[in-house]
Structure formats: C-alpha cells, structure tokens
Scaffold this motif. Structure first.
Motif, mmCIF file in Angstrom:
data_model
loop_
_atom_site.group_PDB
_atom_site.id
_atom_site.type_symbol
_atom_site.label_atom_id
_atom_site.label_comp_id
_atom_site.label_asym_id
_atom_site.label_seq_id
_atom_site.Cartn_x
_atom_site.Cartn_y
_atom_site.Cartn_z
ATOM 1 N N MET A 61 -0.873 66.094 -80.865
ATOM 2 C CA MET A 61 -1.257 67.452 -80.450
ATOM 3 C C MET A 61 -0.028 68.203 -79.953
ATOM 4 O O MET A 61 0.787 67.666 -79.213
ATOM 5 N N ASP A 62 0.112 69.443 -80.345
ATOM 6 C CA ASP A 62 1.219 70.272 -79.912
ATOM 7 C C ASP A 62 1.042 70.654 -78.457
ATOM 8 O O ASP A 62 0.078 71.285 -78.068
ATOM 9 N N LYS A 63 2.001 70.256 -77.625
ATOM 10 C CA LYS A 63 1.894 70.496 -76.186
ATOM 11 C C LYS A 63 2.592 71.786 -75.805
ATOM 12 O O LYS A 63 3.659 72.123 -76.320
ATOM 13 N N ASP A 84 -11.864 78.845 -77.360
ATOM 14 C CA ASP A 84 -11.767 77.485 -76.848
ATOM 15 C C ASP A 84 -10.435 76.876 -77.272
ATOM 16 O O ASP A 84 -9.897 77.204 -78.342
ATOM 17 N N ALA A 85 -9.910 75.982 -76.437
ATOM 18 C CA ALA A 85 -8.671 75.293 -76.780
ATOM 19 C C ALA A 85 -8.660 73.920 -76.114
ATOM 20 O O ALA A 85 -9.308 73.720 -75.078
ATOM 21 N N ASP A 86 -7.932 73.015 -76.718
ATOM 22 C CA ASP A 86 -7.744 71.689 -76.135
ATOM 23 C C ASP A 86 -6.634 71.801 -75.098
ATOM 24 O O ASP A 86 -5.488 71.373 -75.313
ATOM 25 N N THR A 93 -1.025 77.143 -63.702
ATOM 26 C CA THR A 93 -0.372 76.645 -64.898
ATOM 27 C C THR A 93 -1.399 76.535 -66.021
ATOM 28 O O THR A 93 -2.603 76.464 -65.773
ATOM 29 N N ILE A 94 -0.907 76.521 -67.250
ATOM 30 C CA ILE A 94 -1.718 76.239 -68.433
ATOM 31 C C ILE A 94 -1.007 75.136 -69.199
ATOM 32 O O ILE A 94 0.192 75.243 -69.478
ATOM 33 N N SER A 95 -1.713 74.071 -69.536
ATOM 34 C CA SER A 95 -1.093 72.974 -70.268
ATOM 35 C C SER A 95 -2.007 72.513 -71.389
ATOM 36 O O SER A 95 -3.234 72.622 -71.294
ATOM 37 N N GLY A 96 -1.410 71.997 -72.451
ATOM 38 C CA GLY A 96 -2.155 71.561 -73.618
ATOM 39 C C GLY A 96 -1.703 72.332 -74.834
ATOM 40 O O GLY A 96 -0.552 72.785 -74.911
ATOM 41 N N GLU A 97 -2.591 72.516 -75.813
ATOM 42 C CA GLU A 97 -2.217 73.248 -77.012
ATOM 43 C C GLU A 97 -2.089 74.737 -76.696
ATOM 44 O O GLU A 97 -2.614 75.219 -75.692
ATOM 45 N N PRO A 98 -1.367 75.483 -77.541
ATOM 46 C CA PRO A 98 -1.247 76.928 -77.315
ATOM 47 C C PRO A 98 -2.621 77.594 -77.239
ATOM 48 O O PRO A 98 -3.546 77.205 -77.957
ATOM 49 N N VAL A 99 -2.754 78.585 -76.367
ATOM 50 C CA VAL A 99 -4.048 79.226 -76.134
ATOM 51 C C VAL A 99 -3.976 80.698 -76.523
ATOM 52 O O VAL A 99 -2.915 81.313 -76.507
#
Length: 282
Positions: free
Chosen positions: A1-3, A48-50, A77-83
């Motif tokens: 997954m793209d972080k 929605d996003a992962d 903060t926002i972390s995970g895939e691009p939103v």
C-alpha cells in the motif's frame, strides 16, 4: 500500500486563509521555527480511504463526507494511502469575526468525533467549497472568503450530526469557564478558583458540567494537562523535565506518575510510541 503522512506544523502568517486539496502540499509549511503559527482547520474527506486521521493522538478512520473541525492547539495528522478532500485554513483573527456559540463548539477540543454531512447540506458545502477555491484563485479578497466560510460553518451547524454541547442558561458562565481553563489550567488546579470567577459554588459548577459535558471540572483540567503533555512530548523539542515544569509540576517524578495514571504509559513509553508511529507513517 502506498503510504503517505501529512503533519501540519505551519509557518503561516496571522492573516492566513485558504482552501487546499488534502493530497497536495501546503504553501508556507516548510521553514524554520521562528514564526510558527497554527491556524484553525476544517478537514473534509470526500471519499473513503485506507487511512486514518489522528487528532490529539486519537485515531479515526477516513470516511467519505466526514468533517473535522480542529482548533489551533490540536495535533493533527493523516496517515495511510493518499486521501481526497479539502483542508480549509483560517486564522484566529478571522475566527473571532465569525464565531458564535454554535460555531465555537464545532471546534471544541473535548469532542473530536467529527461530523457526517449528506444530502442537501453536502450539496451546499460543495458549492461553498468551489466558491472559496475560485476566490482564492481570483481576487483573493478576505471579506469575500470569510463570507463563504461563515456560510460553510453555519451549514455544518445545521448538519445536526456529532455530539453537541448545549449549555442553556449557563452558557455565558461556562463559556467564560472554558476561557479561564485555557488560560490557567497549567497552574490552577483548584475547582474553587474557577467557580469563584464564574460566580458559582464548586458543587453547583460541577453539577452543571456533569449535566452538559458528562465530566467534572477536575476531569477537564486533567484532560487538558494530559493532551498538552502529549503534544509537547510528541513534538520532541523539550525534555521531560522542561515539560513537567511548564505544566506546573514541581518534580518530573510527580509528572510521570500523573501521566501514567491517566494514560497507562510513562512519558518515555509514549515518546517511543510516537517515534515508532511517525517512522511507520513516514
């Protein structure tokens, strides 16, 4: 997954305002620490996003049409895939011209669950967002942007979602109380101090707080101390002794015991956790 990780630590000026896509870079964010400034934020996720958004170290999943109103003192903060979505930024000076009791409590740091918008409200917010984007790309007049922003906030109030504090006849006193807490919580821990300043007995003040917020004044004061401690520890710019002293603790050991009692972790353990999470999200 793209972080991806998006941590806001701004050098924006006191008259800043604007609307920006969540997947893009913000102007003025990079720079030295000599003029740090944290604006108010409205974060609106449009799909929605992962991914997760973290507000004062509490995590919430990224869901379509969820909106978070974040005050300047809060860590976000926002972390995970691009939103996908928008971040609206505006200064304390702008907020002071727009706020009323309802808008003020959109940014209540005790309630960070976010709002869900749908139907006609969502449609209105989309229109207002585009108007703000067009204004920032065009004439960029603060008075016009502020008018759109005020309408945006009023529609958020109308959404009726999320938990809302309603103080009723005690609103004036409790608004004054929260202003006092923001000013004095680091050095004043006695309920009697705050009660006397709002013209209530300590018992009556706690009764009203329990009715309206579900917690006592002591619990609010402890929460404020813990959240500020987490912010300071997470930033990593001060040692634990300095943080303890600035929060009104005479000894680091007392601060450490207080922190562990309320979080289940020592300050050192929390600092290591934040470091591991920042490496993982980066």
């Amino acid at each position: 997954m793209d972080k991806a990780s998006n941590i806001l630590a701004t050098t924006l000026s006191n008259d800043c305002f604007g609307i920006f896509p969540l997947h893009g870079e913000l102007p003025g964010i990079q720079g030295d620490d000599t003029a740090r400034y944290k604006p108010f934020q409205i974060v609106w996720f449009t799909r929605d996003a992962d991914a997760v958004t973290t507000i004062d170290f509490e995590q919430y999943p990224v869901k379509a049409d969820s909106v978070y109103c974040i005050s300047p003192s809060q860590v976000h903060t926002i972390s995970g895939e691009p939103v996908d979505g928008f971040r609206i930024l505006f200064s304390i000076d702008i907020f002071s011209t727009l706020e009323d009791e309802d808008i003020r409590w959109l940014f209540n740091p005790l309630v960070n669950d976010g709002l869900m918008v749908c139907g006609e409200i969502r449609d209105k917010l989309e229109v207002l967002s585009q108007l703000m984007i067009d204004e920032c790309a065009g004439m960029n007049e603060p008075v016009v942007f502020n008018a759109y922003l005020q309408a945006f906030l009023r529609y958020l109030v109308r959404s009726g979602s999320g938990r809302k504090l309603s103080f009723g006849s005690a609103a004036a006193r409790l608004n004054k109380l929260f202003s006092l807490i923001n000013t004095y919580y680091k050095k004043e821990r006695k309920v009697s101090f705050y009660a006397s300043h709002v013209g209530l007995s300590p018992k009556r003040l706690n009764e009203i707080l329990k009715e309206t917020t579900g917690v006592t004044l002591t619990e609010i004061l402890h929460y404020s101390l813990i959240i500020q401690a987490k912010r300071e520890i997470g930033e990593g710019e001060k040692n634990l002794k300095e943080i303890a002293f600035e929060l009104g603790f005479s000894e680091q050991a007392y601060f450490s015991r207080f922190f562990k009692k309320h979080t289940g972790q020592t300050p050192q353990e929390f600092r290591r956790q934040v470091f591991r999470l920042s490496k993982k999200s980066g």
